[in-house]
Design an enzyme around this catalytic site. Structure first.
Site, mmCIF file in Angstrom:
data_model
loop_
_atom_site.group_PDB
_atom_site.id
_atom_site.type_symbol
_atom_site.label_atom_id
_atom_site.label_comp_id
_atom_site.label_asym_id
_atom_site.label_seq_id
_atom_site.Cartn_x
_atom_site.Cartn_y
_atom_site.Cartn_z
ATOM 1 N N LYS A 1 0.858 -1.191 0.000
ATOM 2 C CA LYS A 1 0.000 0.000 0.000
ATOM 3 C C LYS A 1 0.888 1.233 0.000
ATOM 4 O O LYS A 1 1.832 1.324 0.784
ATOM 5 C CB LYS A 1 -0.908 0.010 1.238
ATOM 6 C CG LYS A 1 -2.003 -1.057 1.207
ATOM 7 C CD LYS A 1 -2.838 -0.985 2.482
ATOM 8 C CE LYS A 1 -3.821 -2.134 2.598
ATOM 9 N NZ LYS A 1 -5.040 -1.990 1.809
ATOM 10 N N HIS B 1 -0.375 -8.686 8.486
ATOM 11 C CA HIS B 1 -0.382 -7.262 8.139
ATOM 12 C C HIS B 1 0.003 -6.322 9.283
ATOM 13 O O HIS B 1 0.814 -5.422 9.113
ATOM 14 C CB HIS B 1 -1.769 -6.847 7.656
ATOM 15 C CG HIS B 1 -2.313 -7.719 6.569
ATOM 16 N ND1 HIS B 1 -1.550 -8.186 5.535
ATOM 17 C CD2 HIS B 1 -3.560 -8.192 6.336
ATOM 18 C CE1 HIS B 1 -2.296 -8.902 4.727
ATOM 19 N NE2 HIS B 1 -3.525 -8.934 5.182
#
Ligand code: BG6
Length: 491
Positions: free
Chosen positions: A189, A247
């Site tokens: 991201k 994550h």
């Protein structure tokens, strides 16, 4: 836009044309992210040629796979597609059902290589559940597809320390570590990479990035999403394995690591792994597990399921920079809001000269907040004087939104960025066997003695005990003040 991107793309993509062997090609991830991502990468000129061979349990042929891919692009691609773009992409698609075996796969790859001509590279993308990963690896070995190849593995990388060690050992029998790319899409991201830019490209923040100035940190990723068709997978996985050990810990490492000696894979992995080595084993008393009411009635879920759909925990990094600074992590399904934030709370001033009632400290400490949404935002909040007589203080903020740059169209989706990096052989944003194994090691106390799941109402912020976990602090979410709206003029 296409031409512009193609120009930008020059030099950032792989040198050689790529054959993508996409195992799990008709699955959810493939349809939502991988096929649309591969389409964009090829069409925008990031890859100098690409052919995709879909592999899955489905008994379809190349035509059937093209129909699946077309459906996926229509439904999930966020970019415009002209008829000619689709024809070019569809022309590079082929399919081999798993039942056809290694020889058929080998033949399909040979044919694709012939069609590309010249030198090319293979990238195997395993988008399959953990229990299917090793048989896919064996299939690739039997089909003699290990040479000139890289392999992208999807999480979870094992379910505990023993299984992770065994998975890594079996993988290493076929692929060397430098061929393996364990993908964690949060690191792809744009805002996650911006943490590195923010910390290490500026002289302003790094001097205060430690226990002397930072009081505590929150990494908070609530989701409104339920499980849809994934309840079978999720029932065996739960929020900790699905989100935290993957994550959230990866983001924590970017936030907490020391400056690497270079912006290169080995130095970055080394610093991240040092953070993981310094993580103290998780203590069950510092963990809240939750399950939303109604989960047990979902298809594929045990009516007495103990799987958590929510988890919040406090963890500590026992090194010079972070000793004594709690890191609070939280994530869960069917919560009140979907957000992905890192929030850093700074220490408050040692003494206040402002009169009682002035409002100083009344709205919590100063915060630096990163919003990890694709349209990234950042905010630094502080106390300032309210205009007018006397001395009243208000919480104010400096905010940055990616929207302001006008470059939001250049953002690559996380999977696009990471697939491109894997094709180029760049491990910077991927996780290592050592790092993963250490994370399972710190998880042992939780996995051995998980605290009982507590029920929460869908649409809430999780079980009530989540507030005790952060006391005397408070969760940043839900925000007391909304982000400034970048689309509103004068904002
Ligand atoms: C996936 C998890 O890895 O990440 C999902 O398996 C989760 O359960 C998803 O919803 C969140 O990713 P993103 O990019 O939508 O925030």
């Amino acid at each position: 836009m296409g031409v512009h991107v193609a120009k930008v793309a020059r030099g950032v993509g792989p040198k050689f044309p790529q054959i993508v062997i996409l195992v799990g090609a008709t699955g959810d991830l493939s349809q939502r992210k991988l096929l649309p991502g591969l389409f964009h990468l090829s069409h925008a000129g990031f890859i100098p040629g690409c052919r995709i061979i879909g592999v899955s349990l489905d008994d379809i042929n190349a035509e059937g796979f093209r129909a699946v891919a077309r459906g996926a692009l229509d439904k999930f691609s966020t970019r415009k597609m002209e008829a000619a773009d689709w024809t070019a992409f569809a022309d590079g698609l082929d399919y081999v059902p798993l039942a056809a075996g290694a020889a058929a796969l080998k033949a399909a790859v040979a044919q694709a290589e012939k069609a590309l001509g010249g030198d090319s590279r293979r990238i195997h993308y395993l988008s399959v559940p953990p229990n299917a990963a090793l048989s896919a690896v064996r299939l690739l070995a039997d089909a003699d597809l290990v040479e000139r190849s890289r392999i992208v593995m999807e999480k979870p990388f094992g379910t505990d320390l023993a299984s992770a060690v065994s998975l890594n050992a079996k993988l290493h029998e076929v692929f060397s570590e430098d061929q393996i790319f364990r993908i964690d899409h949060f690191l792809g991201k744009e805002p996650a990479q911006n943490i590195l830019a923010f910390r290490f490209a500026n002289g302003l923040f790094e001097p205060i990035w430690n226990r002397n100035f930072i009081d505590h940190v929150q990494i908070d990723v609530p989701e409104t999403l339920g499980l849809g068709k994934r309840s079978g997978f999720y029932e065996a996985t739960g929020a900790y394995r699905d989100m935290v050990v993957t994550h959230l810990f990866q983001i924590l490492a970017f936030m907490a690591m020391e400056p690497p000696t270079a912006l290169e894979p080995a130095p970055i992995s080394e610093e991240k792994n040092k953070v993981f080595r310094s993580l103290l084993p998780l203590e069950p008393k510092n963990i809240v597990r939750g399950q939303y009411v109604g989960y047990r009635a979902e298809p594929g879920v045990d009516p007495e399921s103990d799987t958590e759909t929510f988890i919040a925990l406090k963890c500590m990094i026992d090194n010079w920079r972070w000793a004594g600074v709690p890191f609070y992590l939280r994530t869960g399904k069917r919560l009140a809001e979907g957000q992905r934030i890192i929030s850093i709370a700074f220490r408050e001033p040692p003494r206040s000269m402002f009169p009682i009632g002035s409002g100083v400290g009344a709205q919590g400490p100063d915060h630096l907040t990163f919003d990890l949404a694709d349209a990234a935002k950042m905010s630094l909040s502080f106390y300032g004087k309210r205009p007018g007589p006397g001395m009243r203080l208000d919480k104010l903020s400096l905010q940055f939104a990616m929207h302001d740059t006008g470059l939001i169209g250049d953002v690559l989706e996380a999977y696009e960025r990471l697939i491109l990096d894997a094709m180029r052989g760049d491990h910077t944003l991927f996780t290592t066997a050592e790092g993963i194994e250490r994370l399972w090691e710190v998880s042992i106390p939780l996995l051995e003695a998980p605290p009982p799941v507590r029920l929460y109402e869908p649409g809430s912020w999780g079980p009530k005990s989540v507030h005790q976990l952060v006391a005397p602090h408070a969760w940043r979410l839900p925000f007391e003040r909304a982000w400034r709206d970048p689309n509103r003029s004068g904002a």
